[in-house]
Motif scaffolding. Structure first.
Motif, PDB file in Angstrom:
ATOM      1  N   VAL A 122       0.903  -1.147  -0.006  1.00 23.17           N
ATOM      2  CA  VAL A 122      -0.189   0.207   0.006  1.00 23.17           C
ATOM      3  C   VAL A 122       0.905   1.286  -0.103  1.00 23.17           C
ATOM      4  O   VAL A 122       1.579   1.467   1.021  1.00 23.17           O
ATOM      5  N   ARG A 124       0.719   5.075  -0.010  1.00 24.94           N
ATOM      6  CA  ARG A 124      -0.272   6.183   0.019  1.00 24.94           C
ATOM      7  C   ARG A 124       0.419   7.427   0.207  1.00 24.94           C
ATOM      8  O   ARG A 124       0.050   8.295  -0.088  1.00 24.94           O
ATOM      9  N   TYR A 125       1.517   7.393   0.877  1.00 28.46           N
ATOM     10  CA  TYR A 125       2.293   8.556   1.362  1.00 28.46           C
ATOM     11  C   TYR A 125       3.578   8.665   0.577  1.00 28.46           C
ATOM     12  O   TYR A 125       3.954   7.552  -0.102  1.00 28.46           O
ATOM     13  N   ARG A 128       6.884   6.518   2.119  1.00 22.03           N
ATOM     14  CA  ARG A 128       6.820   5.194   2.974  1.00 22.03           C
ATOM     15  C   ARG A 128       5.708   4.353   2.305  1.00 22.03           C
ATOM     16  O   ARG A 128       4.636   4.674   1.854  1.00 22.03           O
ATOM     17  N   LEU A 130       3.351   0.649   3.163  1.00 26.54           N
ATOM     18  CA  LEU A 130       2.729  -0.347   4.255  1.00 26.54           C
ATOM     19  C   LEU A 130       2.639  -1.854   3.391  1.00 26.54           C
ATOM     20  O   LEU A 130       2.326  -2.005   2.251  1.00 26.54           O
ATOM     21  N   LEU A 179       7.037  -0.346   6.245  1.00 27.59           N
ATOM     22  CA  LEU A 179       6.308  -0.836   7.447  1.00 27.59           C
ATOM     23  C   LEU A 179       5.725  -2.159   7.199  1.00 27.59           C
ATOM     24  O   LEU A 179       4.841  -2.276   6.269  1.00 27.59           O
ATOM     25  N   ARG A 210      10.076  -0.902   9.990  1.00 22.80           N
ATOM     26  CA  ARG A 210       9.229  -0.908  11.184  1.00 22.80           C
ATOM     27  C   ARG A 210       8.439  -1.961  10.954  1.00 22.80           C
ATOM     28  O   ARG A 210       7.881  -2.488  10.007  1.00 22.80           O
ATOM     29  N   TYR A 299       2.098   6.296  20.548  1.00 24.20           N
ATOM     30  CA  TYR A 299       2.257   6.981  19.374  1.00 24.20           C
ATOM     31  C   TYR A 299       1.026   7.481  18.909  1.00 24.20           C
ATOM     32  O   TYR A 299       0.819   8.580  18.941  1.00 24.20           O
ATOM     33  N   TYR A 300      -0.020   6.567  18.398  1.00 25.30           N
ATOM     34  CA  TYR A 300      -1.356   7.061  17.710  1.00 25.30           C
ATOM     35  C   TYR A 300      -2.549   6.548  18.827  1.00 25.30           C
ATOM     36  O   TYR A 300      -2.285   5.439  19.323  1.00 25.30           O
ATOM     37  N   ASP A 342      -8.274   7.859  10.683  1.00 26.50           N
ATOM     38  CA  ASP A 342      -7.692   7.667   9.271  1.00 26.50           C
ATOM     39  C   ASP A 342      -8.799   7.870   8.464  1.00 26.50           C
ATOM     40  O   ASP A 342     -10.129   7.169   8.402  1.00 26.50           O
ATOM     41  N   LYS A 349      -4.009   9.537   7.692  1.00 30.50           N
ATOM     42  CA  LYS A 349      -4.044   9.688   8.876  1.00 30.50           C
ATOM     43  C   LYS A 349      -4.156  11.206   8.942  1.00 30.50           C
ATOM     44  O   LYS A 349      -3.432  12.225   8.505  1.00 30.50           O
TER      45      LYS A 349
HETATM   46  C1  LIG Z   1      -0.158   4.389   8.867  1.00 28.06           C
HETATM   47  C2  LIG Z   1       0.241   4.152   7.540  1.00 28.06           C
HETATM   48  C3  LIG Z   1       1.444   4.388   7.380  1.00 28.06           C
HETATM   49  C4  LIG Z   1       2.624   5.063   8.418  1.00 28.06           C
HETATM   50  O1  LIG Z   1       2.235   6.432   8.747  1.00 28.06           O
HETATM   51  P1  LIG Z   1       2.910   6.965   9.744  1.00 28.06           P
HETATM   52  O2  LIG Z   1       2.406   8.161  10.073  1.00 28.06           O
HETATM   53  O3  LIG Z   1       4.288   7.442   9.071  1.00 28.06           O
HETATM   54  O4  LIG Z   1       3.201   6.024  11.181  1.00 28.06           O
HETATM   55  C5  LIG Z   1       2.146   4.339   6.165  1.00 28.06           C
HETATM   56  N1  LIG Z   1       1.429   3.707   5.046  1.00 28.06           N
HETATM   57  C6  LIG Z   1       0.017   3.510   5.290  1.00 28.06           C
HETATM   58  C7  LIG Z   1      -0.985   3.104   4.305  1.00 28.06           C
HETATM   59  C8  LIG Z   1      -0.789   3.856   6.482  1.00 28.06           C
HETATM   60  O5  LIG Z   1      -2.023   3.386   6.817  1.00 28.06           O
END
Ligand SMILES: *Cc1c(COP(=O)(O)O)cnc(C)c1O
Length: 405
Positions: A122, A124-125, A128, A130, A179, A210, A299-300, A342, A349
């Motif tokens: 995944v 999304r950002y 980074r 998932l 992650l 992570r 953390y969250y 989310d 997030k």
């Molecule tokens: C939560 C998440 C992350 C990591 O988010 P951080 O705010 O950096 O901890 C990365 N990718 C996806 C799709 C997520 O849901």
């Protein structure tokens, strides 16, 4: 002020608990293989030890075709034998409400499927990803945001194409953070997990690894010295665990978390705000204190995703804000998680905070502290009429929402 006693602040071992009369040796109990093999997965297994409510009995019979039930003996021992409102029960024992339909609910509330460039990844950002490496967990959380693919009985199968995912990571030099999640990556064998970590570590632009896991909580026996030594070869490697209620932090869990920390793995916690579990400021304060004692940084705190069948576990956004207000300033700053939603449909997030900035213009900012007092901060080069250089630096004004400033 007299010291206040917070709920369930102590660390306890609950073993062997319900397994008292079952001739389980300490070696068996302490083996993660034994724990997994002896998970409670049936109505009969539950009723051997617990008095279930009608809602629970019906839930166990009807909801198992969406998300399997499985509870490790370690975690099962935290369950109250008769109280259906037990905070541990609500997390792992299905209830009939799981079959209710709510028009706001979704099977993929965070829109992950539409952000998968290759199966299992995944993105999304910007920097980074998932990486979903398995669909199995040690126990199944009833509010699982990924119930569509987790546990092997739901509507979808989790497809993970490891080679395609590795190639994607190699080609996408903007990705610096991976992650690992699932399911739960710590259910893979040491060898399998190491082969994944080694492969990702060989990619020069991946800086940060992570693992998101609830295994340290559901199955602390899995946190062996061998696992920790293996993980420590792939630093910087961080871990996010998932604890919702202070009772989950048992002596065994604490030892596992300390072992991870001793191997240089920084630990964070992700809690989900759940009705009847932790939607209570005193329970959350107790939880964050115990986490800090286990060297875990909160953390969250997540607003519960709009996953199908979760209406009985969801609570209002304002409850989350109230909990943060109750923590910020009142206790150790390291103990205050970021409350997030989310965004439904796939916005990622979004932080949600109490309003500490009361008013602001280009000359000054009026803030409110945790005790409800107001303070004025002048922007550089501005002299605020009411500014005083006394240490207290307080405004003796009462601000009402909507008042002209
Ligand atoms: C939560 C998440 C992350 C990591 O988010 P951080 O705010 O950096 O901890 C990365 N990718 C996806 C799709 C997520 O849901």
């Amino acid at each position: 002020m007299p010291p206040r006693t917070l709920p369930e602040k102590e660390f306890h071992s609950h073993a062997p608990g319900y397994w008292q009369d079952k001739n389980v040796t300490p070696e068996q109990w302490n083996s993660h293989v034994w724990q997994l093999k002896n998970r409670v997965t049936t109505l009969a297994g539950l009723e051997e030890h617990l008095t279930l409510s009608e809602e629970e009995r019906a839930g166990v019979l009807l909801s198992g075709n969406k998300l399997a039930m499985a509870i490790t003996p370690h975690y099962f021992n935290l369950i109250h034998p008769t109280n259906p409102d037990c905070a541990i029960r609500r997390q792992v024992i299905p209830r009939i409400e799981e079959t209710w339909e709510d028009p706001n609910e979704m099977s993929d509330p965070c829109g992950e499927d539409s952000h998968m460039p290759v199966p299992g990844l995944v993105h999304r950002y910007p920097d980074r990803v998932l990486f979903l490496v398995t669909d199995r967990c040690a126990s199944y959380c009833r509010y699982c945001t990924r119930s569509r693919v987790v546990s092997g009985v739901g509507e979808q199968e989790l497809h993970t194409e490891f080679e395609a995912a590795f190639r994607y990571l190699e080609e996408h030099t903007e990705v610096r953070d991976v992650l690992l999640s699932g399911g739960d990556a710590l259910l893979l064998s040491d060898n399998k997990l190491e082969s994944i970590l080694k492969r990702i570590r060989a990619i020069p632009h991946i800086e940060f690894l992570r693992i998101g896991s609830r295994v340290p909580i559901f199955l602390p026996q899995r946190i062996t010295p061998e696992l920790c030594q293996m993980l420590a070869k792939y630093h910087p490697l961080w871990m996010s665990v998932h604890v919702n209620h202070p009772r989950e932090l048992t002596t065994e869990v604490k030892e596992g978390l300390e072992r991870l920390a001793n191997h240089g793995i920084p630990l964070g916690n992700q809690s989900v705000l759940l009705r009847g579990v932790n939607d209570n400021p005193e329970v959350m304060k107790s939880l964050v204190h115990k986490l800090l004692m286990c060297r875990v940084r909160p953390y969250y705190l997540y607003q519960c995703d709009l996953i199908q069948g979760s209406s009985h576990l969801r609570t209002s956004v304002s409850k989350g804000v109230e909990i943060i207000e109750h923590l910020r300033g009142h206790t150790t700053g390291y103990g205050v998680p970021q409350f997030v939603i989310d965004a439904p449909g796939g916005g990622g997030k979004v932080p949600v905070n109490p309003d500490y900035v009361v008013m602001k213009d280009d000359q000054r900012t009026l803030v409110r502290n945790y005790e409800g007092e107001f303070f004025e901060y002048p922007e550089p080069g501005n002299q605020v009429a009411t500014w005083s250089s006394t240490p207290a630096n307080r405004l003796s004004m009462i601000w009402e929402p909507g008042a002209k400033w």
